[in-house]
Design a protein around this motif. Sequence first.
Motif, short mmCIF file in Angstrom:
data_model
loop_
_atom_site.label_atom_id
_atom_site.label_comp_id
_atom_site.label_asym_id
_atom_site.label_seq_id
_atom_site.Cartn_x
_atom_site.Cartn_y
_atom_site.Cartn_z
N MET A 1 0.84 -1.20 0.00
CA MET A 1 0.00 0.00 0.00
C MET A 1 0.88 1.26 0.00
N ILE A 2 0.41 2.29 -0.71
CA ILE A 2 1.15 3.57 -0.73
C ILE A 2 0.48 4.52 0.26
N TRP A 3 1.21 4.90 1.30
CA TRP A 3 0.63 5.66 2.42
C TRP A 3 0.26 7.08 2.01
N ASN A 4 1.13 7.75 1.25
CA ASN A 4 0.90 9.14 0.88
C ASN A 4 1.09 9.29 -0.63
N LYS A 5 0.06 8.84 -1.38
CA LYS A 5 0.14 8.82 -2.85
C LYS A 5 0.49 10.19 -3.41
N ASN A 6 -0.09 11.21 -2.82
CA ASN A 6 0.11 12.59 -3.26
C ASN A 6 1.61 12.92 -3.34
N LYS A 7 2.38 12.53 -2.32
CA LYS A 7 3.80 12.88 -2.31
C LYS A 7 4.68 11.79 -2.94
N GLU A 8 4.28 10.52 -2.75
CA GLU A 8 5.16 9.43 -3.19
C GLU A 8 5.05 9.16 -4.69
N CYS A 9 3.98 9.66 -5.33
CA CYS A 9 3.78 9.38 -6.76
C CYS A 9 3.74 10.66 -7.60
N MET A 10 4.32 11.74 -7.11
CA MET A 10 4.34 13.01 -7.84
C MET A 10 5.13 12.88 -9.14
N SER A 11 4.79 13.69 -10.13
CA SER A 11 5.63 13.70 -11.34
C SER A 11 6.95 14.37 -10.96
N ARG A 12 7.99 14.09 -11.73
CA ARG A 12 9.32 14.63 -11.44
C ARG A 12 9.26 16.16 -11.40
N GLU A 13 8.51 16.75 -12.34
CA GLU A 13 8.47 18.21 -12.41
C GLU A 13 7.77 18.80 -11.17
N GLU A 14 6.65 18.18 -10.77
CA GLU A 14 5.94 18.65 -9.56
C GLU A 14 6.85 18.55 -8.33
N MET A 15 7.58 17.43 -8.26
CA MET A 15 8.46 17.23 -7.11
C MET A 15 9.55 18.30 -7.09
N ARG A 16 10.12 18.60 -8.25
CA ARG A 16 11.18 19.61 -8.31
C ARG A 16 10.66 21.00 -7.91
N GLN A 17 9.40 21.28 -8.32
CA GLN A 17 8.78 22.56 -7.93
C GLN A 17 8.66 22.64 -6.40
N LEU A 18 8.15 21.54 -5.83
CA LEU A 18 7.94 21.49 -4.38
C LEU A 18 9.29 21.61 -3.65
N GLN A 19 10.28 20.86 -4.13
CA GLN A 19 11.61 20.90 -3.50
C GLN A 19 12.21 22.30 -3.60
N GLY A 20 12.02 22.95 -4.74
CA GLY A 20 12.55 24.30 -4.94
C GLY A 20 11.92 25.28 -3.95
N ALA A 21 10.60 25.21 -3.82
CA ALA A 21 9.89 26.11 -2.91
C ALA A 21 10.36 25.88 -1.47
N ARG A 22 10.50 24.60 -1.10
CA ARG A 22 10.92 24.28 0.26
C ARG A 22 12.37 24.70 0.51
N LEU A 23 13.20 24.56 -0.52
CA LEU A 23 14.61 24.96 -0.37
C LEU A 23 14.72 26.47 -0.15
N ARG A 24 13.93 27.25 -0.90
CA ARG A 24 13.98 28.71 -0.74
C ARG A 24 13.65 29.10 0.70
N LYS A 25 12.60 28.45 1.22
CA LYS A 25 12.17 28.75 2.58
C LYS A 25 13.25 28.34 3.59
N LEU A 26 13.84 27.18 3.34
CA LEU A 26 14.89 26.66 4.24
C LEU A 26 16.10 27.60 4.28
N VAL A 27 16.54 28.01 3.09
CA VAL A 27 17.74 28.84 3.02
C VAL A 27 17.50 30.18 3.71
N ASP A 28 16.32 30.74 3.49
CA ASP A 28 15.96 31.98 4.14
C ASP A 28 15.99 31.80 5.67
#
Length: 433
Positions: A1-28
């Motif tokens: 079973m996939i516990w968090n389909k939303n995050k575990e099955c994202m398209s590569r582009e969606e994942m990169r967008q999310l990672q980019g947004a989170r990285l900006r917040k982290l660095v700040d």
Amino acid sequence: MIWNKNKECMSREEMRQLQGARLRKLVDNVYHNVPFYREKMQAMNIMPDDIKTIDDIKKLPFTTKQDLRDNYPFGLNAVPQSAIVRVHASSGTTGRPTVVGYTRRDLAVWSEAIARCLAAFGASREDTISVAYGYGLFTGGLGLHYGVEHLGASVVPTSSGNTDKHILLIKDLGITGVACTPSYALHMAEVMRKKGITPDDLKLRIGIFGGEPWTENMRKSLEEKLQIDAYNIYGLSEIMGPGVSHECECKNGSHIIEDHFFPEIINPETCEVLPEGEQGELVFTTLTKEGMPLLRYRTKDLCSLIYEPCECGRTSVRMTRIMGRSDDMLIIRGINVFPSQIESVILQLPEFEPQYLLVVTRENNRDNLEVHVELKEEYYSDEINKTIEMRDRLARRLQSVLSISADVKIVSPNTLERSVGKSKRVIDKRVLE
Ligand SMILES: [Zn+2]
């Protein structure tokens, strides 16, 4: 079973967008709240605004275990002490431990990450899982514990140490999953065999193994002896604890929880980021951590990354098995040797137990590698010729895999020391002249 389909099955582009947004917040966040990172970034002439997409991560400084020691105990925390609700520490080989503080949200992320792992191992709320990692400063025990609860399964906090009692509980409580180091699981299997307990007497079906590197052959051995599916769970306390990555039913690489932990592979000598598929040192950035967020933490673990979507349906990047650590690689007669290579050769030969000890010595400026290996009881024989034949066969295989010769010493069954925690399998006696 996939516990968090939303995050575990994202398209590569969606994942990169999310990672980019989170990285900006982290660095700040770290720029404004962690003087260590602000100083490093200023020295490199980097401002938070320079980080726009996830690819800009290459501009950021690395973090090492030494940085954690230098800022002991709480110098890298990005929140006030009042926001920290738990502290773990890992024992260093020398000196001060590494201390990690977690906020309430960090603990929630951790539990959810472990629920994702357990679901990928086929566990559900119907399962009863014993956690035989040490409870305490080490992240293994409590980390798994709250993850099992988050999944909704029953957790039995056996902790490590009392094997007889653990086996009794596995049998009497109908425990279906056990979380521990793979070497401890092998030890448990041996104790069970001696007690005359067979897998048919148990309901055990899932092994959740981590805390030390292990091999495909060790998996086979565990699955056979305990009649379970054995899965790898990976993590490190500096990043969070267990649950940074996990296998799935395909058992072909460990899915990284990459919406929280961004992985890179670098050349450990030059720190250059390596192209997809190449083996090198694994580096993690904690994209969402609040307590002690880390930029590009060097794990010293050597592996490679697989970006192809997995047959299980998850699209998250996978890491291969850890091939060794950049700092426990042995250099013998100028050749890089990993204990895991030797282990996989031993496990390919049916006569030997997956128990071994490597002793490295130096005589007249020449390195000598001794491989002490234990015979299985059923192959133990008084006939010296048979033993010599087995020894020579192992030596030939080692030579072909390692490209150096090894002095194989066969020892009687059950004579090498069994370890409950991380295995101590290498003794390096060399004194450099
Ligand atoms: Zn998969």
